[in-house]
Design an enzyme around this catalytic site. Structure first.
Site, PDB file in Angstrom:
ATOM      1  N   GLY A 236       0.824  -1.200   0.000  1.00  0.00           N
ATOM      2  CA  GLY A 236       0.000   0.000   0.000  1.00  0.00           C
ATOM      3  C   GLY A 236       0.854   1.244   0.000  1.00  0.00           C
ATOM      4  O   GLY A 236       2.026   1.227  -0.381  1.00  0.00           O
ATOM      5  N   SER A 237       0.288   2.342   0.472  1.00  0.00           N
ATOM      6  CA  SER A 237       0.970   3.629   0.428  1.00  0.00           C
ATOM      7  C   SER A 237       2.004   3.747   1.542  1.00  0.00           C
ATOM      8  O   SER A 237       1.900   3.073   2.575  1.00  0.00           O
ATOM      9  CB  SER A 237      -0.051   4.758   0.580  1.00  0.00           C
ATOM     10  OG  SER A 237      -0.555   4.787   1.919  1.00  0.00           O
ATOM     11  N   GLU A 256       5.688  -3.253   0.988  1.00  0.00           N
ATOM     12  CA  GLU A 256       5.853  -2.790  -0.385  1.00  0.00           C
ATOM     13  C   GLU A 256       5.001  -1.534  -0.498  1.00  0.00           C
ATOM     14  O   GLU A 256       3.775  -1.598  -0.479  1.00  0.00           O
ATOM     15  CB  GLU A 256       5.423  -3.882  -1.372  1.00  0.00           C
ATOM     16  CG  GLU A 256       5.942  -3.650  -2.789  1.00  0.00           C
ATOM     17  CD  GLU A 256       5.067  -2.698  -3.562  1.00  0.00           C
ATOM     18  OE1 GLU A 256       5.402  -1.489  -3.612  1.00  0.00           O
ATOM     19  OE2 GLU A 256       4.063  -3.147  -4.106  1.00  0.00           O
ATOM     20  N   LEU A 257       5.684  -0.374  -0.623  1.00  0.00           N
ATOM     21  CA  LEU A 257       5.018   0.897  -0.355  1.00  0.00           C
ATOM     22  C   LEU A 257       4.940   1.832  -1.555  1.00  0.00           C
ATOM     23  O   LEU A 257       4.898   3.041  -1.403  1.00  0.00           O
ATOM     24  CB  LEU A 257       5.721   1.604   0.808  1.00  0.00           C
ATOM     25  CG  LEU A 257       5.820   0.794   2.105  1.00  0.00           C
ATOM     26  CD1 LEU A 257       6.543   1.597   3.172  1.00  0.00           C
ATOM     27  CD2 LEU A 257       4.446   0.378   2.581  1.00  0.00           C
ATOM     28  N   CYS A 290       2.242   0.078  -8.718  1.00  0.00           N
ATOM     29  CA  CYS A 290       3.394   0.712  -8.069  1.00  0.00           C
ATOM     30  C   CYS A 290       4.596   0.789  -8.994  1.00  0.00           C
ATOM     31  O   CYS A 290       5.514   1.576  -8.746  1.00  0.00           O
ATOM     32  CB  CYS A 290       3.743  -0.031  -6.786  1.00  0.00           C
ATOM     33  SG  CYS A 290       3.943  -1.808  -6.999  1.00  0.00           S
ATOM     34  N   GLU A 384       3.949   9.837  -6.454  1.00  0.00           N
ATOM     35  CA  GLU A 384       3.421   8.684  -7.169  1.00  0.00           C
ATOM     36  C   GLU A 384       2.081   9.053  -7.794  1.00  0.00           C
ATOM     37  O   GLU A 384       1.122   9.381  -7.092  1.00  0.00           O
ATOM     38  CB  GLU A 384       3.246   7.496  -6.221  1.00  0.00           C
ATOM     39  CG  GLU A 384       2.740   6.243  -6.921  1.00  0.00           C
ATOM     40  CD  GLU A 384       2.699   5.032  -6.010  1.00  0.00           C
ATOM     41  OE1 GLU A 384       2.813   3.906  -6.524  1.00  0.00           O
ATOM     42  OE2 GLU A 384       2.554   5.209  -4.781  1.00  0.00           O
TER      43      GLU A 384
END
Length: 488
Positions: A236-237, A256-257, A290, A384
């Site tokens: 996520g963020s 995992e950002l 992402c 992003e």
């Protein structure tokens, strides 16, 4: 569960808690971003349901740990076959809940099948080592052995953009390692998540091995803080990842950002190929990935040629109904997301950037946009985007563009188009990213290859073999006075 759900006009995404599908509490409706009507309903977890799930997980962990790796692998192999069998039905759910084109959803289910198959293979490889203790004087006369034991209870918090395959990674690797897993579904894709859980249960995964809870950040925070949980895998963020870490405390984390992916196109590249790949991978799932192509840096001598070639490729993309097999680009996850990207385009063009094509919004659908030569401090360059937008910028020297790419607070994956081996090695060595794709864009992933980032893109690697390392603990056995090495 899946056939019953698909037979309904508005499928119920039930929770799966303590071995039963339940619909406790008032439902929450999910509005499809393309059809603008309720497409599924979910049932957010109450404090009572969370407590039941925690207690059941603690007991279930002992049951799952008792399964032989071959037994776990057989279940995962069957899940792989069922992913192919249910491919079209789950892809349709993805299209309804998220606006993701059905052909991309089918591709995601193909990856689910691969992921479960790889997890099955890795389950069969779990072992340990004979530690060479007799190499040191104090170890002479002893034997030491290790094996990788299940961590116990894992928590998988999945995002909306690839709800089936990212769940397959987290749940598949966790079960391969011998854990029970608490799954917290994304609110935007509750039925898709429930369908994947139903699939693994149909494959023979014991109910002690998985539970599914719905809800928002409050449910996720409560699960992160649960003392029964040993390891958390979150996608996520960065902001939510930081909240996960705070709530988790002293637990192992795989985060995992997100990213701000750059692709570099050098003067010696096959420009037509690079433009085609960047167009296809910059707008798949409306750019909501992402590693989606976000920043393309093109050597100045070929900059305008690339912009025109990419414009021609983007204009060929079919935008429309995600349930239409011909559609390349459907809607974004909701209208707010599309409005945000539209605003970032307006800000960049007001500062001198050129809107080459696209950028027109209709509800949650944004026509794929190319913004040429935006200011380096434009939001669509520094943050992003996670939307149907690609920025194209010129560069002069390789050293300078590497420094520019490294200036981002993100570092997940990058792309590079060149045929020069020295450029490839230099970029691989110096780019501050977790992965580099050569003669491809940033948006390429093989599910059995290590995947993850550096800096604000998180830590840990999300591929079955590496995730099993995170989902297991090393247990050591020392045999005093018993040695296979000799006594002196």
């Amino acid at each position: 569960m899946l056939p019953d759900a698909l037979a309904q006009t508005t499928p119920d995404a039930r929770a799966f808690v303590a071995g039963a599908w339940v619909t406790d509490g008032p439902p929450v409706s999910r509005t499809g971003p393309y059809v603008h009507e309720t497409v599924t309903r979910s049932y957010p977890a109450s404090a009572t349901q969370i407590a039941v799930a925690r207690e059941y997980a603690a007991a279930g962990a002992r049951v799952v740990a008792g399964l032989a790796p071959a037994t776990r692998a057989d279940v995962l192999d069957r899940a792989s076959h069922l992913a192919v069998e249910h491919r079209d039905d789950i892809a349709r759910l993805i299209a309804l809940e998220l606006g993701k084109p059905v052909k991309d959803g089918r591709g995601e289910l193909d990856r689910v099948a691969d992921t479960f198959a790889v997890c099955a293979h890795e389950a069969r490889q779990i072992g340990g080592e004979n530690v060479p203790v007799a190499g040191w004087a104090r170890g002479v006369g002893n034997t030491a052995l290790t094996y990788r034991a299940p961590a116990g209870v894992a928590l998988a918090i999945t995002p909306f953009n690839a709800p089936a395959n990212l769940l397959a990674h987290k749940l598949g690797a966790s079960f391969a390692a011998g854990n029970t897993t608490l799954v917290k579904a994304p609110p935007q894709a509750p039925a898709t998540t429930a369908a994947v859980v139903a699939l693994v249960l149909e494959a023979g995964m014991p109910p002690e091995a998985v539970q599914l809870l719905h809800g928002g950040g409050d449910v996720g925070a409560a699960l992160c803080a649960a003392p029964e949980v040993s390891v958390i895998s979150f996608t996520g963020s960065p902001a939510t990842g930081a909240a996960v870490a705070r709530a988790a405390g002293a637990k192992r984390l795989v985060l995992e950002l997100g990213g701000n992916a750059a692709t570099i196109v050098c003067a010696d590249a096959d420009l037509a190929h690079a433009a085609r790949i960047c167009a296809r991978t910059g707008y798949s799932n409306s750019g909501q990935s992402c590693i989606s192509v976000q920043r393309v840096y093109v050597q100045r001598s070929r900059f305008e040629e690339f912009v025109e070639a990419m414009r021609a490729e983007v204009d060929r993309l079919v935008v429309g109904d995600p349930l239409d097999p011909a559609t390349d680009v459907g809607s974004m996850v909701d209208e707010d997301a599309a409005t945000r990207v539209e605003k970032w385009i307006e800000q960049a063009t007001a500062s001198g950037a050129r809107l080459v094509t696209g950028g027109v919004r209709d509800g949650a659908t944004l026509r794929p946009a190319i913004v040429a030569d935006p200011p380096p401090d434009a939001t669509l360059v520094t943050e992003e985007v996670f939307g149907a937008l690609v920025a194209v910028l010129p560069f002069d020297e390789l050293d300078a563009v590497i420094e520019t790419c490294n200036g981002s607070r993100f570092g997940l994956q990058a792309g590079l188009f060149t045929n020069d081996i020295n450029t490839i090695v230099k970029a691989w060595r110096e780019l501050q990213v977790g992965g580099l794709v050569v003669n491809g864009s940033s948006n390429y992933r093989l599910d059995h290859v290590p995947f993850g980032g550096v800096k604000d893109s998180g830590f840990g690697r999300e591929a079955p073999r590496q995730m099993i390392d995170d989902y297991t603990v090393i247990k050591t056995l020392v045999l005093r006075g018993m040695s296979i090495w000799g006594q002196a």
